[in-house]
Design a protein around this motif. Structure first.
Motif, short mmCIF file in Angstrom:
data_model
loop_
_atom_site.label_atom_id
_atom_site.label_comp_id
_atom_site.label_asym_id
_atom_site.label_seq_id
_atom_site.Cartn_x
_atom_site.Cartn_y
_atom_site.Cartn_z
N ARG A 154 0.83 -1.21 0.00
CA ARG A 154 0.00 0.00 0.00
C ARG A 154 0.86 1.26 0.00
N ILE A 155 1.87 1.28 0.85
CA ILE A 155 2.73 2.46 0.94
C ILE A 155 3.46 2.69 -0.39
N ALA A 156 3.98 1.62 -0.97
CA ALA A 156 4.70 1.74 -2.24
C ALA A 156 3.77 2.23 -3.35
N ALA A 157 2.55 1.69 -3.38
CA ALA A 157 1.59 2.09 -4.41
C ALA A 157 1.18 3.54 -4.25
N GLN A 158 0.91 3.94 -3.01
CA GLN A 158 0.50 5.32 -2.77
C GLN A 158 1.64 6.30 -3.09
N ALA A 159 2.86 5.90 -2.75
CA ALA A 159 4.01 6.75 -3.06
C ALA A 159 4.12 6.95 -4.57
N LEU A 160 3.89 5.88 -5.32
CA LEU A 160 3.99 5.96 -6.78
C LEU A 160 2.93 6.89 -7.36
N VAL A 161 1.65 6.66 -7.01
CA VAL A 161 0.59 7.47 -7.62
C VAL A 161 0.60 8.90 -7.08
N TYR A 162 0.99 9.07 -5.83
CA TYR A 162 1.09 10.42 -5.29
C TYR A 162 2.19 11.19 -6.03
N GLY A 163 3.35 10.57 -6.18
CA GLY A 163 4.45 11.22 -6.87
C GLY A 163 4.12 11.53 -8.32
#
Length: 202
Positions: A154-163
């Protein structure tokens, strides 16, 4: 949204004030939201909003809460209507929301990264992240996603789409290429979290 000029019932005025504040946010960012202009659009006196919101900060807090609710509804709707992997649909919907509503995205960034989130924002954020984690766990159980710590995914996915969203909002990336870049970047990330043998289009 357009005002009709008719007086609002007392109980509906706070919601109408927030609606008009969100309109102003969309038009010019947080700086464009003033209590006076919100009152004018609602067709009430400049003092009327203060009966419901003691100051502009309170109004903006209500706006942030309304935006967070809208953001969550849009994301979860994308998941429910997904024809393929719900996890992929969530990622693309996240970036599309930021592209469609850059000022809302900026406001959410501000309130979510604040040291003292309001209870409503904290609760909304917790509910949203829990829903994502539950979706990841369900995907793992169905064999769509590889076995790994759901929280880490979840953290990795959110970091990707947020960035990726921020890069579009900052005009670092060309918005005219958004559809292609969103699909390619999300699919590339998917190769790292999909279960062996799965396809990003499956």
């Amino acid at each position: 949204m357009k005002t009709t000029g008719r007086p609002y019932h007392h109980g509906s005025l706070p919601e109408k004030l927030v609606e008009h504040a969100v309109e102003l946010l969309d038009e010019g960012g947080a700086e464009a939201v003033t209590v006076r202009e919100v009152a004018r659009r609602a067709g009430v006196s400049p003092a009327a909003p203060f009966r419901h919101f003691p100051d502009r900060a309170a109004l903006m807090a209500a706006v942030a809460e309304a935006v967070m609710v809208d953001f969550g509804v849009v994301q979860l709707a994308a998941v429910r209507s997904a024809e393929a992997l719900p996890f992929r649909a969530l990622g693309t919907a996240f970036v599309h929301y930021a592209l469609a509503h850059p000022h809302r995205f900026a406001l959410l960034r501000t309130v979510l990264f604040a040291a003292d989130r309001s209870p409503a924002i904290e609760e909304g954020h917790r509910a949203f992240t829990n829903a994502i984690t539950d979706m990841i766990v369900a995907g793992q159980r169905r064999g769509e996603l590889r076995r790994a710590d759901p929280e880490l995914i979840r953290i990795a996915a959110q970091a990707l789409v947020y960035g990726l969203s921020q890069m579009f909002v900052d005009d670092y990336l060309d918005a005219s290429r958004a559809e292609t870049l969103i699909n390619e970047v999300v699919d590339l990330f998917g190769l790292g979290v999909l279960a062996s043998g799965r396809s990003v289009d499956a």
